[in-house]
Design an enzyme around this catalytic site. Structure first.
Site, PDB file in Angstrom:
ATOM      1  N   GLU A   1      23.974  12.503  10.573  1.00 27.61           N
ATOM      2  CA  GLU A   1      24.914  13.896  10.625  1.00 27.61           C
ATOM      3  C   GLU A   1      25.124  14.217   9.051  1.00 27.61           C
ATOM      4  O   GLU A   1      25.596  13.711   8.342  1.00 27.61           O
ATOM      5  CB  GLU A   1      26.262  13.404  11.013  1.00 27.61           C
TER       6      GLU A   1
ATOM      7  N   ARG B   1      29.172  20.631   4.116  1.00 32.17           N
ATOM      8  CA  ARG B   1      30.358  20.873   3.053  1.00 32.17           C
ATOM      9  C   ARG B   1      30.012  21.146   1.703  1.00 32.17           C
ATOM     10  O   ARG B   1      30.791  21.405   0.860  1.00 32.17           O
ATOM     11  CB  ARG B   1      31.127  19.414   2.841  1.00 32.17           C
TER      12      ARG B   1
ATOM     13  N   LYS C   1      34.263  13.274  19.165  1.00 32.58           N
ATOM     14  CA  LYS C   1      34.398  12.373  17.764  1.00 32.58           C
ATOM     15  C   LYS C   1      35.951  12.191  18.005  1.00 32.58           C
ATOM     16  O   LYS C   1      36.636  13.086  18.241  1.00 32.58           O
ATOM     17  CB  LYS C   1      34.048  13.404  16.765  1.00 32.58           C
TER      18      LYS C   1
HETATM   19  C1  3PG Z   1      33.676  12.447   8.452  1.00 33.48           C
HETATM   20  O1  3PG Z   1      33.056  13.483   8.024  1.00 33.48           O
HETATM   21  O2  3PG Z   1      33.232  11.924   9.801  1.00 33.48           O
HETATM   22  C2  3PG Z   1      34.029  11.482   7.635  1.00 33.48           C
HETATM   23  O3  3PG Z   1      34.219  11.925   6.348  1.00 33.48           O
HETATM   24  C3  3PG Z   1      33.705  10.031   7.574  1.00 33.48           C
HETATM   25  O4  3PG Z   1      34.617   9.330   7.223  1.00 33.48           O
HETATM   26  P1  3PG Z   1      34.504   8.105   6.361  1.00 33.48           P
HETATM   27  O5  3PG Z   1      34.185   8.533   4.907  1.00 33.48           O
HETATM   28  O6  3PG Z   1      35.837   7.079   6.181  1.00 33.48           O
HETATM   29  O7  3PG Z   1      33.385   7.162   6.912  1.00 33.48           O
END
Ligand code: 3PG
Length: 205
Positions: free
Chosen positions: A41, A45, A129
């Site tokens: 994914e 950003r 999600k």
């Molecule tokens: C996301 O975008 O799904 C999260 O930022 C991922 O979360 P994590 O950095 O705690 O794994």
């Protein structure tokens, strides 16, 4: 659509990647793939995110490459044009949902409350999600929501890591887990963490 959910369910782990430059794409994707992970994914950003997505989608046809942090219809449209095979959002967006439907692209909206889940269900979406999973009650919250929404499968993300991923995956309502922990560090470290993830995911079969 069903094929997508099968693929995500078989992969069990969705690496969440923030690319700061295009130069990072090949080494990181090679390391993730080398470690045995089958999905990615790419979050929208950063400035280079759409180009990174295009590069990854073109160069890694064997990896299920999608776009994350998709907040509006225009971002979704561009991501799909750049080759995203699925779209993920931190929350639910009707606009993104409509663009995905028009294009036949699967959409994983972020839903943590019953109201948000009902919204997704009313659009025909039953895989969501669950973000940020750790802060919104983790596996306990997923189990509580599942008693009301037995038809829903969750992809917890946010606070998932090498230590707790198996606890999440052990729950039948969890289709896969997402996270960024295995995408950071040197290529060797990423490949090592990816292999560890793939092995843990394999044990859940
Ligand atoms: C996301 O975008 O799904 C999260 O930022 C991922 O979360 P994590 O950095 O705690 O794994």
């Amino acid at each position: 659509m069903d094929a997508f959910y099968k693929e995500i369910g078989a992969a069990k782990v969705v690496p969440v990647i923030v690319f700061s430059s295009l130069e990072e794409v090949v080494p990181v994707m090679d390391a993730l793939r080398g470690g045995g992970l089958k999905t990615a994914e790419i979050t929208l950003r950063t400035e280079c995110a759409q180009s990174a997505l295009r590069l990854a989608a073109e160069r890694y046809p064997d990896i299920l490459v999608g776009a994350g942090t998709v907040l509006d219809g225009e971002q979704a449209r561009r991501a799909i044009a750049n080759g995203a095979k699925f779209i993920v959002g931190p929350g639910f967006s009707r606009e993104v949902c409509d663009v995905c439907r028009e294009n036949g692209t699967p959409y994983l909206p972020g839903c943590v409350t019953p109201t948000e889940i009902i919204q997704a269900l009313s659009c025909g979406i039953s895989v969501v999600k669950f973000f940020p999973a750790g802060l919104y009650g983790g596996i306990g919250a997923i189990k509580a929501l599942s008693s009301v929404f037995p038809q829903v499968r969750f992809v917890p993300t946010g606070g998932v890591n090498a230590e707790n991923m198996e606890e999440y995956l052990a729950c039948k309502k969890v289709l896969a887990v997402g996270g960024s922990w295995m995408t950071k560090g040197t290529a060797e470290q990423i490949a090592h963490m990816s292999r560890e993830c793939a092995e843990k995911a394999e044990k859940q079969r």
